[in-house]
Design an enzyme around this catalytic site. Structure first.
Site, PDB file in Angstrom:
ATOM      1  N   TRP A 100       0.788  -1.144  -0.064  1.00  8.73           N
ATOM      2  CA  TRP A 100       0.130   0.016  -0.033  1.00  8.73           C
ATOM      3  C   TRP A 100       0.928   1.105   0.102  1.00  8.73           C
ATOM      4  CZ3 TRP A 100      -3.920  -1.516  -1.883  1.00  8.73           C
ATOM      5  CH2 TRP A 100      -4.754  -2.696  -1.422  1.00  8.73           C
ATOM      6  N   ASP A 168      -2.248   6.587   6.306  1.00  9.19           N
ATOM      7  CA  ASP A 168      -3.225   5.430   5.860  1.00  9.19           C
ATOM      8  C   ASP A 168      -3.428   4.508   7.169  1.00  9.19           C
ATOM      9  OD1 ASP A 168      -4.578   3.596   4.437  1.00  9.19           O
ATOM     10  OD2 ASP A 168      -3.191   3.089   3.050  1.00  9.19           O
ATOM     11  N   LYS A 192     -12.163  -2.662   6.376  1.00 11.59           N
ATOM     12  CA  LYS A 192     -11.522  -3.588   7.179  1.00 11.59           C
ATOM     13  C   LYS A 192     -12.124  -3.662   8.796  1.00 11.59           C
ATOM     14  CE  LYS A 192      -8.599  -3.877   3.564  1.00 11.59           C
ATOM     15  NZ  LYS A 192      -7.396  -2.758   3.063  1.00 11.59           N
TER      16      LYS A 192
END
Ligand SMILES: *Cc1c(COP(=O)(O)O)cnc(C)c1O
Length: 357
Positions: A100, A168, A192
């Site tokens: 990511w 993030d 999530k």
């Protein structure tokens, strides 16, 4: 009810009481005579839902007044581009801790210079770089708090320093207490820990919102989204409603303190089970960087990994296959995964190791 123990990395398991409440209100939300799915985003009922979601999130995360809370679309991946589009004028510091982070770096490079301050790529991202000092002469620094694929997590965040710090938090927001004031932007795809797929939570210091780029197309301007209270265009109404139910569920469970304690308990049980059988279960992350959200490990052979996954499927466990860039097994255990689920899984792991070593 035959619900499985769902260890999927995302979209992921949601708290059953939240699903039940949503189900109960699905056809007729609080006597509105319609579903949240069918409501105008300009209606009084939805405006109340939006306000309640913001209030509940603000409470669980202790967000101070000087931050904007926005609900956007396009996932965390859109933020990888929108953040540099708004704030990258010369250079930005990025810490590269996994897939990511790499994607975020790739997007940022379209808009300016990227200074990779630290990286664990040379060891296939199996650790979080320690003792980082973030540069103070960049437009901002960026980190990824939990690395969903590689099973690592910042257990202690680096100090913010002179330049703004963006994080993030897609895979561990709402899983533990942290000081939001160490960050200028916290963003997360909800799917999530915070809700269903389709909404991205962006929490931004107001002075930064004020400084954002106002010569971009409207949908990429934070200032417009903040000024219009996330309703510049049609927001994902049902997702926002569910994020609100989840934030309220966390509150009713005792807040982030309780949630964090439970997540630690789950992680400690699973890691202990692995470590006691370390010739059979090999953790892929270094011990000081281990994630409490996604636990990654290998077995002695790929055949055994296959067998492990086949047997788990028959035991009403789901979603345990590791990401292809790590291989092996990945156990994602977000807030809604119960301690009972981890107890059942570790019992299975003990038996499996005994029968196959
Ligand atoms: C899942 C994940 C993403 C991707 O989010 P999308 O909402 O699918 O764009 C980004 N960052 C992290 C840390 C993630 O875990």
């Amino acid at each position: 009810m035959n619900r499985k123990y769902n260890f999927s990395a995302g979209p992921a398991t949601l708290p059953l009481p939240v699903l039940e409440e949503a189900k109960q209100q699905l056809l007729n939300y609080k006597n509105a005579g319609m579903s949240v799915l069918e409501m105008s985003h300009r209606s009084k009922d939805f405006i109340t839902i939006l306000e309640e979601t913001k209030t509940a999130l603000t409470k669980v995360l202790s967000i101070p007044d000087n931050y904007d809370v926005m609900f956007l679309t396009g996932g965390a991946s859109t933020q990888f581009a929108t953040l540099p589009m708004n704030f990258l004028k010369n250079s930005a510091g990025y810490i590269n801790t996994g897939s990511w982070s790499k994607k975020a770096i790739k997007e940022a490079k379209l808009f300016g210079n990227v200074n990779v301050v630290a990286s664990s790529e040379e060891q296939n991202f199996n650790y979080i770089p320690q003792d980082i000092s973030l540069p103070g002469d960049v437009d901002y620094n960026h980190i990824t708090s939990n690395n969903t694929i590689f099973g690592t997590q910042w257990l202690q965040f680096p100090q913010r320093g002179e330049s703004p710090l963006f994080v993030d938090m897609s895979s561990d927001i709402l899983s533990r207490k942290f000081d939001i004031q160490n960050f200028d932007v916290v963003y997360a795809g909800a799917q999530k820990n915070a809700g269903p797929a389709g909404v991205t939570i962006v929490i931004m210091r107001k002075d930064l919102t004020e400084k954002s780029n106002t010569s971009l197309p409207s949908m990429f301007q934070y200032k417009i989204h903040a000024d219009k209270d996330s309703c510049y265009n049609t927001p994902p109404v049902f997702q926002i409603y569910l994020v609100g139910l989840i934030a309220k569920w966390i509150e009713s469970e005792g807040g982030l303190e309780t949630i964090e304690k439970r997540n630690r308990q789950k992680g400690e049980l699973l890691y202990q089970t692995m470590d006691e059988r370390s010739s059979f279960y090999t953790g892929t992350a270094k011990k000081d960087s281990r994630s409490f959200m996604n636990v990654t490990f290998r077995l002695p052979s790929e055949e055994l990994e296959k067998k492990f996954l086949q047997e788990t499927e028959t035991k009403s466990f789901s979603g345990l296959k590791g990401h292809r860039s790590v291989g092996g097994i990945r156990v994602s255990m977000y807030n809604a995964m119960s301690l009972e689920g981890i107890e059942k899984l570790t019992e299975f792991m003990k038996d499996f190791a005994q029968q196959n070593s």
